[in-house]
Design a protein around this motif. Structure first.
Motif, PDB file in Angstrom:
ATOM      1  N   VAL A   1     -11.527  -1.989  -1.085  1.00  0.00           N
ATOM      2  CA  VAL A   1     -10.847  -2.593   0.056  1.00  0.00           C
ATOM      3  C   VAL A   1     -11.777  -2.720   1.245  1.00  0.00           C
ATOM      4  O   VAL A   1     -11.800  -3.750   1.940  1.00  0.00           O
TER       5      VAL A   1
ATOM      6  N   ASN B   1       0.022  -1.899   4.737  1.00  0.00           N
ATOM      7  CA  ASN B   1      -0.647  -3.128   4.315  1.00  0.00           C
ATOM      8  C   ASN B   1       0.022  -3.718   3.084  1.00  0.00           C
ATOM      9  O   ASN B   1       0.685  -3.017   2.312  1.00  0.00           O
TER      10      ASN B   1
ATOM     11  N   LEU C   1      -1.149  -6.341  -0.151  1.00  0.00           N
ATOM     12  CA  LEU C   1      -2.195  -7.071  -0.858  1.00  0.00           C
ATOM     13  C   LEU C   1      -1.549  -8.225  -1.602  1.00  0.00           C
ATOM     14  O   LEU C   1      -0.520  -8.049  -2.262  1.00  0.00           O
TER      15      LEU C   1
ATOM     16  N   LEU D   1      -5.634  -9.132   2.249  1.00  0.00           N
ATOM     17  CA  LEU D   1      -5.046  -7.892   2.723  1.00  0.00           C
ATOM     18  C   LEU D   1      -4.417  -8.157   4.078  1.00  0.00           C
ATOM     19  O   LEU D   1      -5.079  -8.641   5.000  1.00  0.00           O
TER      20      LEU D   1
ATOM     21  N   SER E   1       0.848  -1.187   0.000  1.00  0.00           N
ATOM     22  CA  SER E   1       0.000   0.000   0.000  1.00  0.00           C
ATOM     23  C   SER E   1       0.882   1.234   0.000  1.00  0.00           C
ATOM     24  O   SER E   1       2.079   1.167   0.299  1.00  0.00           O
TER      25      SER E   1
END
Length: 478
Positions: free
Chosen positions: A279, A220, A222, A232, A215
């Motif tokens: 998200v 974070n 993914l 996530l 991110s």
């Protein structure tokens, strides 16, 4: 001397699998120690280079007598379905032009009969002009070869049991890097202060992890997997905080965050679907799902989040116009036939951040044994072929990337993996002999490469699960 040192390391790496086969940790320790000692010897100005050449030749003969010829077996495609390529259709990557499949780039707009065919790359430059004195000064007025000289291996990681297919540094971070593997896990590593360590291993996927993305804030990660889910992860707690998709769904082969709005991300599936997901809600917006003919192997946004490109296993690149706020994809898109019948395993977009530079670019790895460079249109996302660079690529999912300081020097480089176990640097403006450096040290096909943002460290990963961190000359990793 540095080149000969790399050749010795590469020779040892090819035979390393034969050393203590039941104790892989000793093999890694051996390579680290060899790298350290050879780097010290290479730095000694009194060393005779001819003696080092004789040593390399003699060592190769001794290793061959003890272990036999180190012929690395051909490895099939990591995605064993339609992405594999028949060997009788693949030419030698460095052969003459008539030996290669004809590269025909064909652009097509949906619901439009207009068709453009470009058999030869455009000759218009894309790097900063020769008058870009300020840009050259920022990198010390050095040549590309000087800028991409490496002093050796900073660290070797071997915690994964299967191929490591992607490696990426955190955004604007010099020392934190992550990688994903076919053993179903994702590792996060800290490179400085030394010694380098594995911070955490994320493991909840029930099958191979195919891709991942940091991110914007690096809080974070993914990830996508062959188990049909995207997950996530919260890096600080190492917990999976959301799951998208299900094990009954199609394989998810790639994923990427929307660069302007990290509350949205895109995934590419084995059934040809490209889907935009929220998200927070896990839902797809209206007009957030499209389908293409082939398996979607790679996705990339432009820096402004206005365009999304996808690449598939049938040799096509699709250009979509999208809304960064809600994720909607416009119904009209462009289809580019690049290498029909051969997969495009990676695409990477890069915008110029220097006022002295020209148009943004897109990089594509193709199963015809080439890395292709395209200029992208800022108005509609269409692509114009600029250049091609030969590498060894048959069935592996090889990836490449732009060097981060591309906008701050006259001339620019890309870096790519290759099935011949080397890392290559190409000058994108040079017409003859574009390769400016080659790093040797892996004992399996190099699948992905990534620089940290100031180019002090380079990470590369291979099909045996090894990640090597390389240190550039004249750069401090502190």
């Amino acid at each position: 001397m540095a080149t000969l040192w790399q050749q010795v390391v590469a020779l040892d790496a090819r035979y390393n699998a034969y050393r203590v086969p039941d104790n892989p940790q000793y093999r890694t320790l051996y390579m680290r120690r060899r790298s350290y000692l050879l780097r010290e010897n290479a730095a000694d100005p009194e060393r005779d280079i001819s003696t080092r050449r004789d040593y390399l030749k003699l060592r190769g003969q001794l290793l061959a007598e003890r272990y036999g010829p180190a012929a690395v077996s051909e490895q099939g495609s990591l995605y064993s379905k339609p992405t594999s390529i028949s060997s009788n259709r693949h030419p030698k990557s460095r052969g003459s032009d008539h030996q290669r499949p004809r590269l025909q780039v064909r652009a097509q707009k949906l619901n439009d009969t207009e068709e453009v065919v470009a058999d030869r790359p455009s000759k218009v430059g894309i790097t900063p002009t020769f008058a870009a004195d300020a840009s050259r000064a920022m990198v010390g007025n050095k040549t590309l070869s000087e800028n991409y000289a490496f002093s050796g291996m900073h660290h070797i990681f071997d915690q994964h049991r299967s191929a490591v297919v992607a490696v990426k540094f955190a955004n604007d971070d010099k020392s934190r890097v992550a990688c994903c593997s076919y053993d179903g896990t994702i590792s996060v590593m800290q490179l400085v202060p030394t010694p380098a360590t594995v911070i955490c291993i994320l493991k909840d996927h029930s099958s191979a992890v195919t891709d991942f993305s940091w991110s914007l804030s690096n809080d974070n990660i993914l990830s996508s997997s062959l188990d049909g889910t995207a997950r996530l992860w919260q890096v600080s707690s190492t917990k999976c905080i959301r799951v998208y998709g299900s094990h009954r769904g199609p394989e998810i082969l790639c994923c990427t965050f929307q660069p302007i709005n990290n509350n949205l991300f895109a995934i590419g599936k084995g059934n040809g679907e490209i889907q935009i997901l929220n998200v927070s809600t896990g839902k797809s917006p209206r007009n957030g799902l499209v389908k293409v003919a082939g398996r979607v192997l790679s996705l990339t946004y432009d820096a402004g989040g206005k365009f999304l490109w996808s690449a598939d296993d049938r040799g096509f690149i699709f250009s979509f116009t999208c809304n960064p706020l809600d994720g909607k994809l416009h119904s009209k898109f462009k289809k580019l036939e690049v290498c029909l019948g051969h997969p495009i395993t990676s695409i990477c977009s890069r915008a110029w951040i220097n006022r002295e530079a020209r148009d943004p670019c897109l990089l594509a790895n193709c199963g015809i044994g080439a890395v292709l460079l395209f200029r992208t249109s800022v108005s509609d996302g269409s692509l114009i072929l600029k250049n091609r660079f030969p590498i060894s690529q048959r069935g592996q999912l090889i990836r490449s990337t732009f060097c981060p300081l591309i906008s701050f020097r006259q001339g620019a480089c890309i870096v790519t993996g290759s099935e011949d176990m080397n890392v290559y640097f190409f000058d994108i403006e040079r017409e003859s002999k574009p390769c400016v450096n080659k790093l040797q040290g892996h004992s399996a096909p190099v699948l992905d490469v990534c620089f940290n943002y100031d180019e002090s460290l380079l990470a590369s990963c291979d099909a045996n699960g090894t990640v090597i961190i390389w240190k550039r000359n004249g750069k401090s990793s502190s």
